[in-house]
Design an enzyme around this catalytic site. Structure first.
Site, PDB file in Angstrom:
ATOM      1  N   TYR A  32       0.857  -1.187   0.000  1.00 53.99           N
ATOM      2  CA  TYR A  32       0.000   0.000   0.000  1.00 53.99           C
ATOM      3  C   TYR A  32       0.895   1.240   0.000  1.00 53.99           C
ATOM      4  O   TYR A  32       0.839   2.098   0.882  1.00 53.99           O
ATOM      5  CB  TYR A  32      -1.008   0.018   1.163  1.00 53.99           C
ATOM      6  CG  TYR A  32      -2.294   0.688   0.736  1.00 53.99           C
ATOM      7  CD1 TYR A  32      -3.165   0.053  -0.138  1.00 53.99           C
ATOM      8  CD2 TYR A  32      -2.598   1.972   1.149  1.00 53.99           C
ATOM      9  CE1 TYR A  32      -4.301   0.682  -0.584  1.00 53.99           C
ATOM     10  CE2 TYR A  32      -3.743   2.615   0.700  1.00 53.99           C
ATOM     11  CZ  TYR A  32      -4.584   1.960  -0.163  1.00 53.99           C
ATOM     12  OH  TYR A  32      -5.711   2.581  -0.612  1.00 53.99           O
ATOM     13  N   LEU A  33       1.738   1.284  -1.023  1.00 53.55           N
ATOM     14  CA  LEU A  33       2.862   2.217  -1.057  1.00 53.55           C
ATOM     15  C   LEU A  33       2.422   3.670  -1.217  1.00 53.55           C
ATOM     16  O   LEU A  33       1.423   3.962  -1.859  1.00 53.55           O
ATOM     17  CB  LEU A  33       3.806   1.831  -2.204  1.00 53.55           C
ATOM     18  CG  LEU A  33       4.322   0.386  -2.176  1.00 53.55           C
ATOM     19  CD1 LEU A  33       5.268   0.141  -3.345  1.00 53.55           C
ATOM     20  CD2 LEU A  33       5.010   0.055  -0.859  1.00 53.55           C
ATOM     21  N   HIS A  34       3.206   4.548  -0.612  1.00 55.49           N
ATOM     22  CA  HIS A  34       2.996   5.998  -0.724  1.00 55.49           C
ATOM     23  C   HIS A  34       4.361   6.644  -0.992  1.00 55.49           C
ATOM     24  O   HIS A  34       5.361   5.934  -1.171  1.00 55.49           O
ATOM     25  CB  HIS A  34       2.330   6.534   0.547  1.00 55.49           C
ATOM     26  CG  HIS A  34       2.994   6.095   1.818  1.00 55.49           C
ATOM     27  ND1 HIS A  34       4.296   6.442   2.142  1.00 55.49           N
ATOM     28  CD2 HIS A  34       2.571   5.293   2.830  1.00 55.49           C
ATOM     29  CE1 HIS A  34       4.618   5.915   3.311  1.00 55.49           C
ATOM     30  NE2 HIS A  34       3.595   5.192   3.740  1.00 55.49           N
ATOM     31  N   HIS A  37       7.462   5.386   1.035  1.00 54.77           N
ATOM     32  CA  HIS A  37       8.075   4.175   0.482  1.00 54.77           C
ATOM     33  C   HIS A  37       8.860   4.511  -0.790  1.00 54.77           C
ATOM     34  O   HIS A  37       9.962   4.014  -1.007  1.00 54.77           O
ATOM     35  CB  HIS A  37       7.006   3.145   0.109  1.00 54.77           C
ATOM     36  CG  HIS A  37       6.170   2.650   1.247  1.00 54.77           C
ATOM     37  ND1 HIS A  37       4.837   2.950   1.365  1.00 54.77           N
ATOM     38  CD2 HIS A  37       6.468   1.854   2.298  1.00 54.77           C
ATOM     39  CE1 HIS A  37       4.341   2.360   2.442  1.00 54.77           C
ATOM     40  NE2 HIS A  37       5.312   1.691   3.033  1.00 54.77           N
ATOM     41  N   GLN A  61       4.214  -9.926  12.752  1.00 53.97           N
ATOM     42  CA  GLN A  61       4.473  -8.678  13.474  1.00 53.97           C
ATOM     43  C   GLN A  61       3.196  -7.995  13.959  1.00 53.97           C
ATOM     44  O   GLN A  61       3.258  -6.917  14.532  1.00 53.97           O
ATOM     45  CB  GLN A  61       5.335  -7.723  12.639  1.00 53.97           C
ATOM     46  CG  GLN A  61       4.659  -7.108  11.431  1.00 53.97           C
ATOM     47  CD  GLN A  61       5.675  -6.387  10.544  1.00 53.97           C
ATOM     48  OE1 GLN A  61       6.514  -7.004   9.900  1.00 53.97           O
ATOM     49  NE2 GLN A  61       5.606  -5.070  10.539  1.00 53.97           N
ATOM     50  N   LYS A 149      10.837   7.060   9.852  1.00 48.75           N
ATOM     51  CA  LYS A 149       9.456   7.095  10.371  1.00 48.75           C
ATOM     52  C   LYS A 149       9.271   6.056  11.475  1.00 48.75           C
ATOM     53  O   LYS A 149       8.655   6.317  12.495  1.00 48.75           O
ATOM     54  CB  LYS A 149       8.484   6.827   9.216  1.00 48.75           C
ATOM     55  CG  LYS A 149       7.123   6.306   9.576  1.00 48.75           C
ATOM     56  CD  LYS A 149       6.185   7.422   9.853  1.00 48.75           C
ATOM     57  CE  LYS A 149       4.848   7.012  10.400  1.00 48.75           C
ATOM     58  NZ  LYS A 149       4.399   5.664  10.163  1.00 48.75           N
ATOM     59  N   GLN A 153      12.215   0.677  14.866  1.00 47.89           N
ATOM     60  CA  GLN A 153      12.502  -0.426  13.937  1.00 47.89           C
ATOM     61  C   GLN A 153      13.896  -0.264  13.321  1.00 47.89           C
ATOM     62  O   GLN A 153      14.653  -1.222  13.225  1.00 47.89           O
ATOM     63  CB  GLN A 153      11.442  -0.446  12.838  1.00 47.89           C
ATOM     64  CG  GLN A 153      11.743  -1.396  11.696  1.00 47.89           C
ATOM     65  CD  GLN A 153      10.577  -1.496  10.730  1.00 47.89           C
ATOM     66  OE1 GLN A 153       9.657  -2.254  10.959  1.00 47.89           O
ATOM     67  NE2 GLN A 153      10.611  -0.735   9.660  1.00 47.89           N
TER      68      GLN A 153
END
Ligand code: AMP
Length: 278
Positions: A32-34, A37, A61, A149, A153
């Site tokens: 669901y790339l934006h 990404h 996860q 972001k 992580q």
């Protein structure tokens, strides 16, 4: 650009690239790339001869009761974005391709995964470390690209690569924001119009904290309190955490001396959003 769904098909392609001496970059995503990404993919394309984007909503996860089933998916749209950004291949496996039904091996980490998001999502980073390790073994990239972001992580992956001797360079990439400051996220699609406006409180409050530090405030507790109070002025927001930590060790800071990571997680309605500033 190819879309490959199986590990068996992917491996000979990667081996072929290796034989030619090509440098391989990997951009792990849940799809669901934006534009956030896309910025990672564009950077990877500029630094490698071949770029693989993994597009996989990783079940391990997600915790019980989280949004695994409703997480947005659109591989055709993702493929168009990857193509435009110059990627060579999308690895888009089904969960059964990535995990044997009797899988019992996981990669876990102490310390760095216990605070921040780890408090509300105690099994999240075990899933992240496991899937990223698997992707590293499958794709064997020279470099892998992760967004600031997800600051925790990024720190966790850097530590995992160090501790487990992966021969892979981890490249951290800056947060891409909407024009009004909201950090881009696939989860922003969950927000109603009203919630979308309310979500601006994360970035606004972090900027307030950053401003205090820049004006010489060194007491982390005072800055944390100011950020928290500011978020709480928004009726649709519920604070999960506000923390000020060392960006590498994620240890809580009392005094701000060098670099500090100010990070927050906030529920806007039912949607949990994260954001941070250095
Ligand atoms: P996700 O698909 O949410 O798992 O994210 C895949 C990668 O894209 C992770 O390394 C994220 O940190 C990164 N990413 C997500 N949103 C942004 C953003 N707004 N700016 C920069 N990187 C991002």
């Amino acid at each position: 650009m190819q879309i490959i769904k199986s590990i068996e098909e992917l491996r000979p392609i990667i081996r072929g690239w290796r034989r030619e001496g090509l440098r391989v970059g990997l951009v792990p995503t849940m799809g669901y790339l934006h534009d956030g990404h896309k910025s990672l993919i564009v950077k990877a394309v500029s630094e490698n001869d071949r770029v693989v984007v993994s597009d996989f909503v990783n079940p391990t996860q997600f915790g019980v009761g989280e949004d695994l089933a409703s997480y947005p998916r659109d591989i055709e749209r993702d493929a168009a974005i990857c193509e435009e950004a110059g990627a060579d291949l999308i690895f888009h496996p089904e969960p059964e391709e990535m995990y044997f039904a009797d899988n019992c091996t996981f990669v876990d980490m102490d310390k760095l995964t216990k605070g921040l998001c780890g408090k509300t999502r105690p099994t999240h980073f075990r899933g992240v470390c496991t899937v990223v390790s698997k992707l590293f073994h499958i794709v064997t990239p020279d470099k892998a690209y992760f967004g600031q972001k997800d600051a925790q992580q990024l720190a966790v992956i850097r530590r995992m690569v160090r501790d487990l001797n992966f021969d892979i360079e981890i490249v951290g990439c800056p947060i891409v924001r909407e024009a009004d400051g909201l950090a881009m996220s696939s989860r922003n699609t969950y927000l109603s119009k009203e919630e979308r406006i309310a979500a601006l409180i994360l970035h606004k409050s972090l900027m307030l904290g950053k401003g205090m530090a820049e004006q010489g405030e060194r007491d982390a507790a005072k800055i944390k309190a100011a950020i928290t109070c500011n978020i709480e002025t928004e009726p649709l927001a519920r604070v999960d955490y506000v923390e000020i930590v060392n960006p590498d060790t994620l240890e809580e800071l009392e005094k701000i001396e060098g670099e500090a990571l100010m990070a927050t997680a906030v529920y806007i309605g039912k949607t949990r959003l994260i954001d941070n500033v250095i």
